[in-house]
Structure formats: C-alpha cells, structure tokens
Scaffold this motif. Sequence first.
Motif, mmCIF file in Angstrom:
data_model
loop_
_atom_site.group_PDB
_atom_site.id
_atom_site.type_symbol
_atom_site.label_atom_id
_atom_site.label_comp_id
_atom_site.label_asym_id
_atom_site.label_seq_id
_atom_site.Cartn_x
_atom_site.Cartn_y
_atom_site.Cartn_z
ATOM 1 N N UNK A 26 0.824 -1.213 0.000
ATOM 2 C CA UNK A 26 0.000 0.000 0.000
ATOM 3 C C UNK A 26 0.858 1.263 0.000
ATOM 4 N N UNK A 27 1.968 1.217 0.713
ATOM 5 C CA UNK A 27 2.880 2.360 0.724
ATOM 6 C C UNK A 27 3.462 2.591 -0.670
ATOM 7 N N UNK A 28 3.918 1.535 -1.315
ATOM 8 C CA UNK A 28 4.506 1.658 -2.656
ATOM 9 C C UNK A 28 3.466 2.113 -3.666
ATOM 10 N N UNK A 29 2.267 1.608 -3.547
ATOM 11 C CA UNK A 29 1.207 1.990 -4.488
ATOM 12 C C UNK A 29 0.851 3.463 -4.330
ATOM 13 N N UNK A 30 0.746 3.925 -3.107
ATOM 14 C CA UNK A 30 0.446 5.341 -2.873
ATOM 15 C C UNK A 30 1.585 6.223 -3.370
ATOM 16 N N UNK A 31 2.801 5.793 -3.130
ATOM 17 C CA UNK A 31 3.966 6.556 -3.575
ATOM 18 C C UNK A 31 4.003 6.661 -5.105
ATOM 19 N N UNK A 32 3.564 5.609 -5.793
ATOM 20 C CA UNK A 32 3.574 5.606 -7.252
ATOM 21 C C UNK A 32 2.368 6.336 -7.832
ATOM 22 N N UNK A 33 1.391 6.676 -6.986
ATOM 23 C CA UNK A 33 0.212 7.383 -7.457
ATOM 24 C C UNK A 33 -0.724 6.508 -8.262
ATOM 25 N N UNK A 34 -0.754 5.218 -7.972
ATOM 26 C CA UNK A 34 -1.602 4.289 -8.727
ATOM 27 C C UNK A 34 -2.750 3.787 -7.868
ATOM 28 N N UNK A 35 -3.507 4.705 -7.345
ATOM 29 C CA UNK A 35 -4.632 4.313 -6.499
ATOM 30 C C UNK A 35 -5.905 4.107 -7.307
ATOM 31 N N UNK A 36 -5.867 4.393 -8.592
ATOM 32 C CA UNK A 36 -7.011 4.141 -9.461
ATOM 33 C C UNK A 36 -6.524 3.331 -10.657
ATOM 34 N N UNK A 37 -7.453 2.896 -11.470
ATOM 35 C CA UNK A 37 -7.096 2.158 -12.670
ATOM 36 C C UNK A 37 -7.092 3.061 -13.895
ATOM 37 N N UNK A 38 -6.956 4.370 -13.694
ATOM 38 C CA UNK A 38 -6.921 5.308 -14.809
ATOM 39 C C UNK A 38 -5.655 5.094 -15.626
ATOM 40 N N UNK A 39 -5.744 5.413 -16.923
ATOM 41 C CA UNK A 39 -4.574 5.303 -17.784
ATOM 42 C C UNK A 39 -4.447 3.924 -18.391
ATOM 43 N N UNK A 40 -3.350 3.708 -19.062
ATOM 44 C CA UNK A 40 -3.102 2.433 -19.725
ATOM 45 C C UNK A 40 -2.811 1.351 -18.698
ATOM 46 N N UNK A 41 -3.364 0.149 -18.927
ATOM 47 C CA UNK A 41 -3.067 -0.945 -18.001
ATOM 48 C C UNK A 41 -1.605 -1.365 -18.110
ATOM 49 N N UNK A 42 -1.034 -1.725 -16.978
ATOM 50 C CA UNK A 42 0.366 -2.145 -16.960
ATOM 51 C C UNK A 42 0.544 -3.528 -17.580
ATOM 52 N N UNK A 43 -0.499 -4.353 -17.564
ATOM 53 C CA UNK A 43 -0.409 -5.742 -18.006
ATOM 54 C C UNK A 43 -1.427 -6.023 -19.108
ATOM 55 N N UNK A 44 -1.043 -6.854 -20.058
ATOM 56 C CA UNK A 44 -1.956 -7.265 -21.121
ATOM 57 C C UNK A 44 -2.882 -8.364 -20.603
ATOM 58 N N UNK A 45 -3.900 -8.667 -21.380
ATOM 59 C CA UNK A 45 -4.735 -9.815 -21.053
ATOM 60 C C UNK A 45 -3.906 -11.079 -21.266
#
Length: 129
Positions: free
Chosen positions: A64-83
Amino acid sequence: MPTLTELPQWTIRTSGDQATFTHVAAGTPAATRVRDGRGLALREEDLPGFAKALGEVMKLPTYWTARARAGRLTLDGDPAWSEPRHDPADGLVHVAGPCDPPEAGSFTVALADIRALRVRIAAYLQRRG
C-alpha cells in the motif's frame, strides 16, 4: 525491511518497491519464463496459486505504501499488463507487462503493478472456468 512470504507454490520477497516471486519448482523446465522487462509466462496449472500469491502481497503494508507513492490508487490510464493468452505451442499462459528476472527461476514486479496483474490473472481464470 524486506519481508518473506512462503506459500505452497511460491516464495515472495518484498524489498523497497519490488516483489520477487520464486516458484517452488523453479528448476523444472518451463515453470516460469520471463522476458526481460516485457512480461512473463506461467504454466496454466500454476495460475491459481500465483493469483493467491499476488493477493498475499496486497495484504502487506509495503504494498500500500509503494502503491500510494507511485500514485496508482485508481485504474486510470493504460493498463500495466496485457490480457493473458494461452499459447498452445509452448503450453504457457503469457502476460505482457513490466517485470524483470533478477536471478534464474524468479522474477520481480513493482509493488504498484501487483493489483493490475492480479486483476488480469483473476479475469483469465474466471473465463477459463
């Protein structure tokens, strides 16, 4: 401080903003394949255990700390992973995304990208039935 989580199929080490996954059968051929910085491939039978391992990482305060630091608390933008897609030629399920092989038999994923990968794996497993 690094953490270590051991599950029946996976060992997970977190350090800084990274999680390193090692499959217990890492020495067996084709257990896991990692394309440097571009994705990974796993045996289909390993996916449920891997989804569980991703969920265990999401329980850690460092996630949770790393996610908040990276600013990725939503799924906005391009997905990091493909299907995920199953390749009948090699029998593996391939997922394109940001991971690296720090050493043979393991791979590293940024903690901030764990949720997106778990969502993709869970959706694949749901479709597969």
